[in-house]
Design an enzyme around this catalytic site. Structure first.
Site, PDB file in Angstrom:
ATOM      1  CD  GLU A 127      29.669 -71.743   2.323  1.00 12.87           C
ATOM      2  OE1 GLU A 127      28.565 -72.372   2.542  1.00 12.87           O
ATOM      3  OE2 GLU A 127      30.609 -72.023   2.500  1.00 12.87           O
ATOM      4  CB  THR A 159      34.086 -57.789  -3.144  1.00 12.89           C
ATOM      5  OG1 THR A 159      32.877 -57.543  -2.529  1.00 12.89           O
ATOM      6  CG2 THR A 159      34.718 -56.232  -3.909  1.00 12.89           C
ATOM      7  CD  GLU A 368      34.779 -55.601   4.177  1.00 10.45           C
ATOM      8  OE1 GLU A 368      35.477 -55.462   5.253  1.00 10.45           O
ATOM      9  OE2 GLU A 368      35.308 -55.520   2.995  1.00 10.45           O
TER      10      GLU A 368
HETATM   11  N1  CAA Z   1      39.172 -61.666  16.276  1.00  8.09           N
HETATM   12  C1  CAA Z   1      39.655 -62.667  16.630  1.00  8.09           C
HETATM   13  N2  CAA Z   1      38.754 -63.540  17.176  1.00  8.09           N
HETATM   14  C2  CAA Z   1      37.429 -63.543  17.048  1.00  8.09           C
HETATM   15  C3  CAA Z   1      36.823 -62.292  16.776  1.00  8.09           C
HETATM   16  C4  CAA Z   1      37.611 -61.177  16.426  1.00  8.09           C
HETATM   17  N3  CAA Z   1      37.095 -60.011  15.819  1.00  8.09           N
HETATM   18  N4  CAA Z   1      35.451 -62.490  16.788  1.00  8.09           N
HETATM   19  C5  CAA Z   1      35.162 -63.613  17.320  1.00  8.09           C
HETATM   20  N5  CAA Z   1      36.569 -64.434  17.560  1.00  8.09           N
HETATM   21  C6  CAA Z   1      36.649 -65.561  18.134  1.00  8.09           C
HETATM   22  C7  CAA Z   1      35.919 -65.787  19.406  1.00  8.09           C
HETATM   23  O1  CAA Z   1      36.842 -65.217  20.425  1.00  8.09           O
HETATM   24  C8  CAA Z   1      35.611 -67.200  19.545  1.00  8.09           C
HETATM   25  O2  CAA Z   1      36.703 -67.798  20.047  1.00  8.09           O
HETATM   26  P1  CAA Z   1      36.819 -69.017  21.390  1.00  8.09           P
HETATM   27  O3  CAA Z   1      35.661 -69.848  21.095  1.00  8.09           O
HETATM   28  O4  CAA Z   1      38.293 -69.368  21.482  1.00  8.09           O
HETATM   29  O5  CAA Z   1      36.486 -67.839  22.354  1.00  8.09           O
HETATM   30  C9  CAA Z   1      35.273 -67.534  18.008  1.00  8.09           C
HETATM   31  O6  CAA Z   1      35.863 -66.422  17.235  1.00  8.09           O
HETATM   32  C10 CAA Z   1      33.866 -67.597  17.829  1.00  8.09           C
HETATM   33  O7  CAA Z   1      33.314 -66.325  18.021  1.00  8.09           O
HETATM   34  P2  CAA Z   1      31.796 -66.148  18.356  1.00  8.09           P
HETATM   35  O8  CAA Z   1      31.282 -67.230  19.391  1.00  8.09           O
HETATM   36  O9  CAA Z   1      31.550 -64.747  18.598  1.00  8.09           O
HETATM   37  O10 CAA Z   1      31.227 -66.436  16.874  1.00  8.09           O
HETATM   38  P3  CAA Z   1      29.468 -66.363  16.564  1.00  8.09           P
HETATM   39  O11 CAA Z   1      29.488 -67.370  15.803  1.00  8.09           O
HETATM   40  O12 CAA Z   1      28.725 -65.749  17.628  1.00  8.09           O
HETATM   41  O13 CAA Z   1      29.759 -65.308  15.357  1.00  8.09           O
HETATM   42  C11 CAA Z   1      29.632 -62.925  14.632  1.00  8.09           C
HETATM   43  C12 CAA Z   1      30.039 -63.823  15.756  1.00  8.09           C
HETATM   44  C13 CAA Z   1      29.965 -61.490  15.149  1.00  8.09           C
HETATM   45  C14 CAA Z   1      28.266 -62.995  14.243  1.00  8.09           C
HETATM   46  C15 CAA Z   1      30.201 -63.138  13.213  1.00  8.09           C
HETATM   47  O14 CAA Z   1      29.893 -64.348  12.664  1.00  8.09           O
HETATM   48  C16 CAA Z   1      30.428 -62.180  12.268  1.00  8.09           C
HETATM   49  O15 CAA Z   1      31.130 -61.197  12.233  1.00  8.09           O
HETATM   50  N6  CAA Z   1      29.398 -62.347  11.371  1.00  8.09           N
HETATM   51  C17 CAA Z   1      29.438 -61.296  10.218  1.00  8.09           C
HETATM   52  C18 CAA Z   1      30.181 -61.953   9.261  1.00  8.09           C
HETATM   53  C19 CAA Z   1      30.543 -61.129   8.131  1.00  8.09           C
HETATM   54  O16 CAA Z   1      31.088 -59.847   8.434  1.00  8.09           O
HETATM   55  N7  CAA Z   1      30.650 -61.352   6.925  1.00  8.09           N
HETATM   56  C20 CAA Z   1      30.927 -60.282   5.729  1.00  8.09           C
HETATM   57  C21 CAA Z   1      31.162 -61.259   4.719  1.00  8.09           C
HETATM   58  S1  CAA Z   1      32.768 -60.512   4.042  1.00  8.09           S
HETATM   59  C22 CAA Z   1      32.545 -59.388   2.849  1.00  8.09           C
HETATM   60  O17 CAA Z   1      31.528 -58.912   2.830  1.00  8.09           O
HETATM   61  C23 CAA Z   1      33.509 -59.007   1.722  1.00  8.09           C
HETATM   62  C24 CAA Z   1      33.475 -58.468   0.632  1.00  8.09           C
HETATM   63  O18 CAA Z   1      33.300 -58.845  -0.448  1.00  8.09           O
HETATM   64  C25 CAA Z   1      33.335 -56.895   0.605  1.00  8.09           C
END
Ligand code: CAA
Length: 386
Positions: A127, A159, A368
């Site tokens: 967002e 995208t 991503e």
């Molecule tokens: N698979 C499954 N579950 C997962 C996971 C995974 N890879 N990663 C985290 N979780 C689960 C955790 O286990 C947790 O669950 P529980 O509470 O039950 O244990 C829950 O999700 C929350 O996890 P975190 O506390 O680790 O979450 P966080 O708020 O600290 O965030 C983060 C973690 C890694 C920073 C994540 O927010 C992230 O990856 N952010 C980046 C977002 C991103 O990649 N955006 C890209 C946009 S899409 C895009 O770009 C597409 C395009 O158009 C090309």
């Protein structure tokens, strides 16, 4: 350990290479300059199984494995990075998302047209105010008495947003629950309440159309919920693990194009009476480029293998995917930068594709999950600390 590919893997690599060389590479500069969406090429990729590489044949895909997916994306990105973005999002974020988390009815309804490349799929998580911190989203889905949801809010940097037929959307159903208050929905962009904003003018991957989308009292039925209410964040993260392998593959393909052009150029271009490739400073560049390229490719294939294992026995492949994406995107930046330097003024000119490679490479460190987020994921998984 066997570094050889199977016949099926080589076959899809071959198909991707042929289409990339015959159709994509010749039109890449045109699409970059005009920003025109390459619909005709996407249809050709779809007709040849490349828009649903891992999708089983019963849902319209090629039914291949994650290694085949990596090999195909590398070929496409070597010809043009923007095409590989469209292909990667369609395959790993949309099709993979529904196949992994959707119901049988959702697979039947939404996958075939997208896997066959007749329609395009997208994924809406980001967002305007929430990128890396995905749980800070404000797009809201409010459940009605009949079980349907009314959705309001904005998503940005989508995208294929300008052309998508279906979008996997993440919205807050219970803001008090944070990550556990997010739900995934299937959005049909033809339905009322869905609006597209302007297409973003971008530094690179210009033929991959990106826009903001807005929901104004958009109604999603209970059947359009993907997974269960509150499971959206885990679905998004699980889907992104696969998506990051696609971006790593794209970075490898792009880096390969820049590397191959450089090796050819240093043999041909003469300076001070010798090919510039005989100078040690250029040799050092070529050697460093080669090491980073091979490391990126091998780590990307390892991530695909880890995904394949996880699909057989369960579990996650988050670390392998993040290691691959981080290494490959930084390799693509390093290699395209070095390639441009090696080509000198010619590299800076739009007469050659080097400057496009350089512009395209940057996005692989951003979307991503930025390189900072990949480091965070890797370090958290390795140390168990937060
Ligand atoms: N698979 C499954 N579950 C997962 C996971 C995974 N890879 N990663 C985290 N979780 C689960 C955790 O286990 C947790 O669950 P529980 O509470 O039950 O244990 C829950 O999700 C929350 O996890 P975190 O506390 O680790 O979450 P966080 O708020 O600290 O965030 C983060 C973690 C890694 C920073 C994540 O927010 C992230 O990856 N952010 C980046 C977002 C991103 O990649 N955006 C890209 C946009 S899409 C895009 O770009 C597409 C395009 O158009 C090309």
């Amino acid at each position: 350990m066997d570094f050889r590919f199977t016949e099926e893997q080589l076959m899809i690599q071959d198909v991707a290479r042929r289409i990339s060389q015959e159709k994509i590479a010749p039109s890449a500069a045109h699409h970059d300059q005009t920003g025109e969406f390459p619909l005709e090429n996407i249809r050709t990729l779809g007709e040849n199984g490349l828009m649903g590489i891992e999708v089983p044949a019963e849902y319209g895909g090629a039914g291949m494995d994650p290694i085949s997916y990596v090999l195909a994306i590398i070929e496409i990105a070597e010809a043009d990075c923007a095409h590989s973005t469209i292909v990667s999002v369609n395959n790993s974020l949309f099709c993979n998302g529904i196949l992994k988390f959707g119901t049988e009815a959702q697979k039947q309804l939404y996958v075939r047209a997208i896997a066959e490349g007749r329609e395009i799929g997208a994924f809406a998580l980001t967002e305007p105010q929430s990128g890396s911190d995905a749980t800070a989203m404000r797009c809201k889905a409010t459940r009605q008495a009949d079980g349907s949801y009314v959705i309001n809010g904005k998503k940005s940097w989508i995208t294929s947003g300008p052309v998508a037929k279906y979008i996997i959307l993440f919205a807050m159903t219970d803001p008090s629950k944070g990550a556990k208050g997010i739900t995934a929905f299937m959005v049909d962009t033809a339905k009322p309440g869905f609006h597209r904003g302007k297409t973003e003018p971008k530094l690179g991957i210009r033929a991959s159309a990106t826009c903001e989308v807005e929901f104004q009292d958009y109604v999603a039925s209970a059947d359009e919920v993907i997974g269960k209410e509150g499971e959206g964040f885990k679905i998004a993260m699980g889907v992104l693990d696969a998506g990051r392998i696609g971006i790593a593959s794209q970075a490898v393909g792009l880096a390969k194009a820049a590397y191959k052009a450089s090796v050819a150029y240093v043999k041909e271009r003469k300076s001070f009476g010798q090919p510039i490739g005989s100078f040690q400073m250029i040799q050092a560049k070529i050697a460093d480029m080669k090491c980073r390229l091979d490391a990126a490719e091998i780590l990307t294939l390892r991530a695909a293998w880890a995904k394949m294992e996880a699909e057989k026995v369960g579990g996650r492949f988050s670390t392998e995917a993040s290691v691959a994406k981080l290494t490959a995107s930084e390799a693509a930046m390093f290699i395209t930068h070095a390639a441009l330097q090696i080509h000198g003024g010619m590299g800076y000119s739009k007469e050659m594709p080097l400057e496009r490679y350089f512009r395209d490479a940057k996005i692989t460190e951003i979307y991503e999950g930025t390189s900072e987020i990949q480091r965070l994921v890797i370090a958290r998984n390795e140390t168990g600390l937060r």
